[in-house]
Motif scaffolding. Structure first.
Motif, PDB file in Angstrom:
ATOM      1  N   VAL A   1      33.719  50.171  21.078  1.00 29.49           N
ATOM      2  CA  VAL A   1      33.843  51.279  20.127  1.00 29.49           C
ATOM      3  C   VAL A   1      32.604  52.162  20.236  1.00 29.49           C
TER       4      VAL A   1
ATOM      5  N   GLN B   1      30.939  53.777  17.892  1.00 31.28           N
ATOM      6  CA  GLN B   1      29.953  53.584  16.830  1.00 31.28           C
ATOM      7  C   GLN B   1      30.051  52.160  16.312  1.00 31.28           C
TER       8      GLN B   1
ATOM      9  N   GLY C   1      29.801  48.958  13.975  1.00 27.97           N
ATOM     10  CA  GLY C   1      29.956  48.731  12.539  1.00 27.97           C
ATOM     11  C   GLY C   1      28.728  48.078  11.940  1.00 27.97           C
TER      12      GLY C   1
ATOM     13  N   ALA D   1      32.742  54.789   1.917  1.00 30.30           N
ATOM     14  CA  ALA D   1      34.042  54.731   2.594  1.00 30.30           C
ATOM     15  C   ALA D   1      33.899  53.984   3.921  1.00 30.30           C
ATOM     16  N   MET D   2      34.957  53.317   4.299  1.00 28.36           N
ATOM     17  CA  MET D   2      34.961  52.593   5.567  1.00 28.36           C
ATOM     18  C   MET D   2      34.774  53.568   6.731  1.00 28.36           C
ATOM     19  N   PRO D   3      33.774  53.371   7.566  1.00 30.47           N
ATOM     20  CA  PRO D   3      33.566  54.291   8.692  1.00 30.47           C
ATOM     21  C   PRO D   3      34.703  54.162   9.709  1.00 30.47           C
ATOM     22  N   GLU D   4      34.902  55.226  10.441  1.00 35.98           N
ATOM     23  CA  GLU D   4      35.928  55.228  11.479  1.00 35.98           C
ATOM     24  C   GLU D   4      35.284  55.536  12.827  1.00 35.98           C
ATOM     25  N   THR D   5      35.809  54.944  13.862  1.00 36.22           N
ATOM     26  CA  THR D   5      35.297  55.170  15.218  1.00 36.22           C
ATOM     27  C   THR D   5      36.466  55.122  16.194  1.00 36.22           C
ATOM     28  N   ARG D   6      36.195  55.099  17.464  1.00 36.75           N
ATOM     29  CA  ARG D   6      37.260  55.051  18.455  1.00 36.75           C
ATOM     30  C   ARG D   6      36.738  54.396  19.734  1.00 36.75           C
TER      31      ARG D   6
END
Length: 297
Positions: free
Chosen positions: A46, A48, A50, A58-63
């Motif tokens: 990923v 970024q 965790g 808020a729950m972070p989002e990545t890809r």
């Protein structure tokens, strides 16, 4: 194949066994045909990482990214024709002799095809300055250093450390592997007071050509691929690798086939046949799994 005094014992020339191919990863490609492309996905980490969250955060989002590698399905084989008359008058069975020689040829041919992918290793190692017995120089791509020293335990330590620093996954979960010609490892073995060999409890894990283990690396010898003839012949090509090396996509595994008799049964033949392809699993240096002990000349 006939003589009044010919021995009944079937003898053949010395044959090396498969070495490179035993370290490939087999993939089922039975739905493919000659010229088709077989593909596999490579998933990145990923973008970024965790971590710890605050209560109201808020729950972070990545890809992550997906890269695809491919290989081409090809045919491989060889054949030996013979006549019905030869089979009738031969001291040895033609089918028995040809079957054995074709099996030997298939083993060497497919191992050479696997080697051709190992040889594409995107990262190379060479002794610093060409003569250092302890330091190595890492190059992404072909090295510019002329290797002019035998492989030593200092080189092996540096190579294994470099692979560990790159987070290369060990081949068997615990150890990396090294594969080269017997003379390549001779200076290295002489350099050690005692090579850490296996005891009885470890015999079940030994693979073809394995000679021992040192610094978390298992060592194997091969003779299918000839010497590279480097300057002064102080060393020769060798490969260090972890898991996920070369993909072997198999459509039809190697097999012995008989030719349909021709010329009213007088003309016969036997062949070995294989349908599939070999491809380097990771072609980029950042995700390299196979590293080459190399030289510029």
């Amino acid at each position: 194949m006939y003589s009044d005094q010919l021995s009944n014992v079937l003898r053949t020339q010395l044959q090396p066994l498969s070495r490179f191919r035993q370290f490939t990863d087999i993939e089922d490609a039975k739905e493919k045909g000659t010229g088709d492309l077989f593909s596999w996905n490579i998933y990145s980490d990923v973008e970024q990482q965790g971590g710890e969250l605050d209560e109201e955060q808020a729950m972070p989002e990545t890809r992550f990214t997906i890269k695809q590698e491919t290989l081409k399905i090809t045919e491989a084989g060889n054949s030996v024709p013979y006549s019905r008359k030869l089979d009738l008058f031969s001291k040895h069975s033609c089918e028995r002799v040809i079957n054995k020689t074709l099996k030997n040829d298939a083993c060497k041919s497919l191992d050479t095809m696997a080697y051709s992918q190992f040889a594409k290793a995107p990262v190379t190692f060479a002794p610093t300055g060409g003569t250092s017995t302890t330091a190595i120089t890492v190059t992404e791509g072909a090295t510019s250093i002329t290797n002019n020293v035998g492989m030593s335990k200092g080189h092996v330590k540096g190579i294994v450390d470099e692979m560990a620093e790159r987070n290369v996954v060990p081949y068997d979960g615990e150890n990396y592997c090294a594969l080269g010609r017997p003379t390549t490892f001779r200076p290295f073995k002489d350099d050690l007071e005692a090579l850490h060999m296996y005891v009885d409890a470890g015999f079940a894990r030994i693979s073809a050509g394995e000679i021992g283990r040192y610094e978390g690396c298992r060592f194997f010898t091969q003779t299918n691929i000839g010497t590279k003839g480097w300057t002064n012949g102080k060393s020769d090509e060798a490969f260090f690798f972890g898991g996920d090396t070369v993909c072997e996509a198999v459509v039809e595994p190697e097999q012995i086939r008989a030719k349909l008799p021709g010329d009213y049964g007088r003309s016969r033949g036997m062949a070995w046949y294989w349908l599939g392809g070999f491809g380097l699993s990771h072609t980029d240096a950042a995700n390299c799994r196979i590293f080459k002990w190399s030289s510029a000349a």
